[in-house]
Design an enzyme around this catalytic site. Sequence first.
Site, PDB file in Angstrom:
ATOM      1  N   LYS A   1       0.806  -1.224   0.000  1.00 33.06           N
ATOM      2  CA  LYS A   1       0.000   0.000   0.000  1.00 33.06           C
ATOM      3  C   LYS A   1       0.836   1.271   0.000  1.00 33.06           C
ATOM      4  O   LYS A   1       0.317   2.355  -0.289  1.00 33.06           O
ATOM      5  CB  LYS A   1      -0.985   0.014   1.164  1.00 33.06           C
ATOM      6  CG  LYS A   1      -0.393  -0.239   2.537  1.00 33.06           C
ATOM      7  CD  LYS A   1      -1.499  -0.507   3.549  1.00 33.06           C
ATOM      8  CE  LYS A   1      -0.945  -0.961   4.889  1.00 33.06           C
ATOM      9  NZ  LYS A   1      -0.501  -2.373   4.877  1.00 33.06           N
TER      10      LYS A   1
ATOM     11  N   GLU B   1      -5.358  -4.611  -5.798  1.00 37.88           N
ATOM     12  CA  GLU B   1      -6.520  -5.010  -5.005  1.00 37.88           C
ATOM     13  C   GLU B   1      -6.169  -5.442  -3.588  1.00 37.88           C
ATOM     14  O   GLU B   1      -6.930  -5.242  -2.646  1.00 37.88           O
ATOM     15  CB  GLU B   1      -7.279  -6.146  -5.708  1.00 37.88           C
ATOM     16  CG  GLU B   1      -8.601  -6.460  -5.066  1.00 37.88           C
ATOM     17  CD  GLU B   1      -9.535  -5.239  -5.054  1.00 37.88           C
ATOM     18  OE1 GLU B   1     -10.169  -4.979  -6.062  1.00 37.88           O
ATOM     19  OE2 GLU B   1      -9.609  -4.548  -4.019  1.00 37.88           O
TER      20      GLU B   1
ATOM     21  N   VAL C   1      -5.340  -3.095   0.721  1.00 41.26           N
ATOM     22  CA  VAL C   1      -6.052  -2.572   1.897  1.00 41.26           C
ATOM     23  C   VAL C   1      -6.913  -3.618   2.602  1.00 41.26           C
ATOM     24  O   VAL C   1      -6.991  -3.641   3.821  1.00 41.26           O
ATOM     25  CB  VAL C   1      -6.919  -1.344   1.494  1.00 41.26           C
ATOM     26  CG1 VAL C   1      -7.758  -0.866   2.659  1.00 41.26           C
ATOM     27  CG2 VAL C   1      -6.032  -0.212   0.985  1.00 41.26           C
TER      28      VAL C   1
ATOM     29  N   GLY D   1       0.715 -13.417  14.341  1.00 40.34           N
ATOM     30  CA  GLY D   1       1.570 -13.038  13.204  1.00 40.34           C
ATOM     31  C   GLY D   1       1.026 -11.853  12.433  1.00 40.34           C
ATOM     32  O   GLY D   1       1.379 -11.653  11.272  1.00 40.34           O
TER      33      GLY D   1
ATOM     34  N   GLU E   1       3.186  -5.697  13.322  1.00 43.47           N
ATOM     35  CA  GLU E   1       4.527  -5.395  12.828  1.00 43.47           C
ATOM     36  C   GLU E   1       5.549  -5.636  13.936  1.00 43.47           C
ATOM     37  O   GLU E   1       5.179  -5.747  15.111  1.00 43.47           O
ATOM     38  CB  GLU E   1       4.598  -3.934  12.387  1.00 43.47           C
ATOM     39  CG  GLU E   1       3.686  -3.601  11.249  1.00 43.47           C
ATOM     40  CD  GLU E   1       4.078  -4.289   9.961  1.00 43.47           C
ATOM     41  OE1 GLU E   1       5.280  -4.352   9.642  1.00 43.47           O
ATOM     42  OE2 GLU E   1       3.172  -4.784   9.257  1.00 43.47           O
TER      43      GLU E   1
ATOM     44  N   ASP F   1      -0.866   2.274  10.589  1.00 42.72           N
ATOM     45  CA  ASP F   1      -1.369   1.307   9.600  1.00 42.72           C
ATOM     46  C   ASP F   1      -2.696   1.806   9.021  1.00 42.72           C
ATOM     47  O   ASP F   1      -2.887   1.802   7.794  1.00 42.72           O
ATOM     48  CB  ASP F   1      -1.559  -0.063  10.269  1.00 42.72           C
ATOM     49  CG  ASP F   1      -2.268  -1.052   9.360  1.00 42.72           C
ATOM     50  OD1 ASP F   1      -1.644  -1.494   8.382  1.00 42.72           O
ATOM     51  OD2 ASP F   1      -3.447  -1.361   9.612  1.00 42.72           O
TER      52      ASP F   1
ATOM     53  N   LYS G   1      -3.524   3.085   5.117  1.00 44.61           N
ATOM     54  CA  LYS G   1      -4.657   2.529   4.364  1.00 44.61           C
ATOM     55  C   LYS G   1      -5.621   3.638   3.946  1.00 44.61           C
ATOM     56  O   LYS G   1      -6.120   3.652   2.818  1.00 44.61           O
ATOM     57  CB  LYS G   1      -5.384   1.480   5.215  1.00 44.61           C
ATOM     58  CG  LYS G   1      -4.586   0.182   5.325  1.00 44.61           C
ATOM     59  CD  LYS G   1      -5.224  -0.801   6.285  1.00 44.61           C
ATOM     60  CE  LYS G   1      -4.451  -2.113   6.264  1.00 44.61           C
ATOM     61  NZ  LYS G   1      -4.755  -2.980   7.414  1.00 44.61           N
TER      62      LYS G   1
HETATM   63  N1  LIG Z   1       0.978 -10.727   4.681  1.00 48.11           N
HETATM   64  C1  LIG Z   1      -0.224 -10.303   4.327  1.00 48.11           C
HETATM   65  O1  LIG Z   1      -1.217 -10.994   4.610  1.00 48.11           O
HETATM   66  C2  LIG Z   1      -0.405  -9.041   3.547  1.00 48.11           C
HETATM   67  C3  LIG Z   1      -1.705  -8.568   3.307  1.00 48.11           C
HETATM   68  C4  LIG Z   1      -1.883  -7.409   2.516  1.00 48.11           C
HETATM   69  C5  LIG Z   1      -0.778  -6.753   2.016  1.00 48.11           C
HETATM   70  N2  LIG Z   1       0.485  -7.214   2.297  1.00 48.11           N
HETATM   71  C6  LIG Z   1       1.631  -6.494   1.726  1.00 48.11           C
HETATM   72  O2  LIG Z   1       2.277  -7.360   0.791  1.00 48.11           O
HETATM   73  C7  LIG Z   1       3.689  -7.112   0.795  1.00 48.11           C
HETATM   74  C8  LIG Z   1       4.421  -8.410   1.078  1.00 48.11           C
HETATM   75  O3  LIG Z   1       4.021  -8.889   2.349  1.00 48.11           O
HETATM   76  P1  LIG Z   1       4.656 -10.221   2.972  1.00 48.11           P
HETATM   77  O4  LIG Z   1       3.824 -10.541   4.151  1.00 48.11           O
HETATM   78  O5  LIG Z   1       4.869 -11.240   1.909  1.00 48.11           O
HETATM   79  O6  LIG Z   1       6.056  -9.669   3.443  1.00 48.11           O
HETATM   80  P2  LIG Z   1       7.356 -10.515   3.912  1.00 48.11           P
HETATM   81  O7  LIG Z   1       6.962 -11.915   4.203  1.00 48.11           O
HETATM   82  O8  LIG Z   1       8.021  -9.702   4.950  1.00 48.11           O
HETATM   83  O9  LIG Z   1       8.268 -10.526   2.594  1.00 48.11           O
HETATM   84  C9  LIG Z   1       8.788  -9.344   2.050  1.00 48.11           C
HETATM   85  C10 LIG Z   1       9.696  -9.720   0.904  1.00 48.11           C
HETATM   86  O10 LIG Z   1      10.206  -8.499   0.339  1.00 48.11           O
HETATM   87  C11 LIG Z   1      11.599  -8.666   0.096  1.00 48.11           C
HETATM   88  N3  LIG Z   1      12.225  -7.349   0.037  1.00 48.11           N
HETATM   89  C12 LIG Z   1      12.244  -6.386   1.005  1.00 48.11           C
HETATM   90  N4  LIG Z   1      12.919  -5.308   0.557  1.00 48.11           N
HETATM   91  C13 LIG Z   1      13.306  -5.597  -0.712  1.00 48.11           C
HETATM   92  C14 LIG Z   1      14.029  -4.878  -1.689  1.00 48.11           C
HETATM   93  N5  LIG Z   1      14.518  -3.647  -1.465  1.00 48.11           N
HETATM   94  N6  LIG Z   1      14.263  -5.481  -2.888  1.00 48.11           N
HETATM   95  C15 LIG Z   1      13.802  -6.722  -3.130  1.00 48.11           C
HETATM   96  N7  LIG Z   1      13.102  -7.457  -2.236  1.00 48.11           N
HETATM   97  C16 LIG Z   1      12.861  -6.896  -1.051  1.00 48.11           C
HETATM   98  C17 LIG Z   1      12.054  -9.549   1.250  1.00 48.11           C
HETATM   99  O11 LIG Z   1      13.212 -10.296   0.960  1.00 48.11           O
HETATM  100  P3  LIG Z   1      14.680  -9.872   1.453  1.00 48.11           P
HETATM  101  O12 LIG Z   1      14.570  -9.524   2.896  1.00 48.11           O
HETATM  102  O13 LIG Z   1      15.554 -11.018   1.136  1.00 48.11           O
HETATM  103  O14 LIG Z   1      14.978  -8.708   0.589  1.00 48.11           O
HETATM  104  C18 LIG Z   1      10.902 -10.569   1.315  1.00 48.11           C
HETATM  105  O15 LIG Z   1      11.084 -11.586   0.368  1.00 48.11           O
HETATM  106  C19 LIG Z   1       3.935  -6.031   1.866  1.00 48.11           C
HETATM  107  O16 LIG Z   1       4.019  -4.785   1.249  1.00 48.11           O
HETATM  108  C20 LIG Z   1       2.698  -6.115   2.742  1.00 48.11           C
HETATM  109  O17 LIG Z   1       2.416  -4.877   3.368  1.00 48.11           O
HETATM  110  C21 LIG Z   1       0.681  -8.341   3.030  1.00 48.11           C
END
Ligand SMILES: NC(=O)c1ccc[n+]([C@@H]2O[C@H](COP(=O)([O-])OP(=O)(O)OC[C@H]3O[C@@H](n4cnc5c(N)ncnc54)[C@H](OP(=O)(O)O)[C@@H]3O)[C@@H](O)[C@H]2O)c1
Length: 315
Positions: free
Chosen positions: A99, A123, A126, A180, A183, A194, A198
């Site tokens: 976001k 999509e 948020v 989980g 943050e 947060d 949003k």
């Molecule tokens: N989890 C959810 O349910 C959820 C729901 C809605 C939205 N989101 C959004 O979706 C996104 C991903 O969430 P997630 O839960 O999958 O996060 P995550 O598990 O913390 O994974 C984040 C990924 O981003 C990589 N990363 C971070 N900085 C980077 C950079 N500069 N260049 C390349 N790769 C980079 C990290 O790998 P390295 O550390 O190796 O770089 C890791 O693979 C976030 O923006 C989050 O706000 C998540």
Amino acid sequence: MRVALIGYGSVARAFAALVAEQQKRFPFRIAGAHTRRGTAYGPVLEFGPVAGSVGEFLDRAQAEVLVELSSLSPETGEPALTHIREAFARGMHVVTANKGPLAHAFGALRAEAAARGVEFRYESTVMDGSPVFNMVRNCLPGVKVLGFSGALNSTSKIILRAMEEGRTFDEGVAEARALGITEADPAYDVDGWDSAVKAAALANVLMDAGVRPQDVEREGIGALTAEDVRAARAAGEIYVLISRASIGDDGRVRMRVSPERLAMSDPLATVQGTSNLLLLHTDLMGTVGTISIEPRVEQTAYGVLSDLVDITRTL
Ligand SMILES: NC(=O)c1ccc[n+]([C@@H]2O[C@H](COP(=O)([O-])OP(=O)(O)OC[C@H]3O[C@@H](n4cnc5c(N)ncnc54)[C@H](OP(=O)(O)O)[C@@H]3O)[C@@H](O)[C@H]2O)c1
């Protein structure tokens, strides 16, 4: 359609699994994945040395669309903003669940995508994949969004309910952490950041507000005491951290995040735990809403897939 992933954390892994599972119905191909620790070129993702730059990764992956799933930086929207621009510059469509870019620079990104003749979808940013932006785009033609109200932060709901039950604020934080969903620094949720990010993302996309999260009037739940939340409950009411936006007399979009004491019968009081509710207040369609009941990362991954499908419909 070939898909390059930036970020390979929980959402990207769930997305890759969904693409594999739904291959017959939705034949997207993963062309590669890039993180700070390693880079892989598909279709079987075996991570090797990290590419010299995001540009180098995108050039070698040769994908039509970037799926940007890197970590959120609420203060700036980076590094996702730069990643998205690198993809636009190569004539690639972009889907993101991050976001930050919407909250900081949606108007500019929309203009850049249009200038390049590519699509931009978001999509899952948020409501964890529940339809909000695609619902407005595809199902509400000509409708003007005049404002919104949402119970969008799970951690605050869990903390406030714990306090009602006689547990401490910190025990509520620990419960959210065990699920989980909070943050590393819970202040991000507790102080309303947060919800503000949003709100800015929603206002920029749905109301063309041109704002940043810092423009959101923000009050977290930190000042509420156990006595406050229990007194509300005894009166048949409940505290919920609410994000609101409306258009002021001067035509500008006003946004506010604050704990509100609501009647139990208020729709915004009905979602608990990780469930979320967003109500859109519109001119032609009155108030319509999206609810997500205990969404998990698989739903966020589905939102990304739904964006890809939506892009294929435009081609
Ligand atoms: N989890 C959810 O349910 C959820 C729901 C809605 C939205 N989101 C959004 O979706 C996104 C991903 O969430 P997630 O839960 O999958 O996060 P995550 O598990 O913390 O994974 C984040 C990924 O981003 C990589 N990363 C971070 N900085 C980077 C950079 N500069 N260049 C390349 N790769 C980079 C990290 O790998 P390295 O550390 O190796 O770089 C890791 O693979 C976030 O923006 C989050 O706000 C998540």
